[in-house]
Enzyme design. Sequence first.
Site, short mmCIF file in Angstrom:
data_model
loop_
_atom_site.label_atom_id
_atom_site.label_comp_id
_atom_site.label_asym_id
_atom_site.label_seq_id
_atom_site.Cartn_x
_atom_site.Cartn_y
_atom_site.Cartn_z
N HIS A 100 0.83 -1.20 0.00
CA HIS A 100 0.00 0.00 0.00
C HIS A 100 0.87 1.25 0.00
O HIS A 100 1.99 1.25 0.48
CB HIS A 100 -0.99 0.02 1.16
CG HIS A 100 -0.39 -0.15 2.52
ND1 HIS A 100 0.09 -1.35 2.99
CD2 HIS A 100 -0.20 0.74 3.52
CE1 HIS A 100 0.55 -1.20 4.23
NE2 HIS A 100 0.39 0.08 4.57
N HIS A 102 0.99 5.14 1.17
CA HIS A 102 0.46 6.18 2.03
C HIS A 102 0.54 7.50 1.28
O HIS A 102 1.60 7.84 0.73
CB HIS A 102 1.30 6.32 3.31
CG HIS A 102 1.25 5.15 4.22
ND1 HIS A 102 0.44 5.12 5.34
CD2 HIS A 102 1.90 3.97 4.19
CE1 HIS A 102 0.62 3.97 5.96
NE2 HIS A 102 1.49 3.25 5.29
#
Length: 142
Positions: A100, A102
């Site tokens: 992922h 950020h």
Amino acid sequence: MTSCVFCDIISGSAPSRTVYSDETVIGFLDIRPVTRGHTLLVPRDHSARLADLDPEIGGRLFAAGQRVAAAMRSGALAADGVNLVVNDGRAAFQTVFHTHLHVVPRHDGDKLSFAKGLVVRRDPNPDETAEILRAALESDPR
């Protein structure tokens, strides 16, 4: 397979405040934000680490990051800058093992509030924040 909270969010079986979605990537507010608007972008296909991430999907993940970052700057969050961060592995502070990105909005002179955000990690009105980001993304012609 071990349960993955991000896969659960993607499937709709776990709640999230989704702010971005396309055929490859979904973006939602971090439940423990460092700053208001802190968004996580995740590929819809599970990959635990960068080494597992298809480079084409990685490019799409980063392109989504650029779009969300632009919305953070142009919309009501009025960010002066944005951090794009990937934590890859436990030693790099990765806590959810689904790759992922950020996307963290920043403001000039926010060093102290940013440091406080690393400890407090709370948004007093995440529903409003999600709506602000969605509105900024909808007004972006990209």
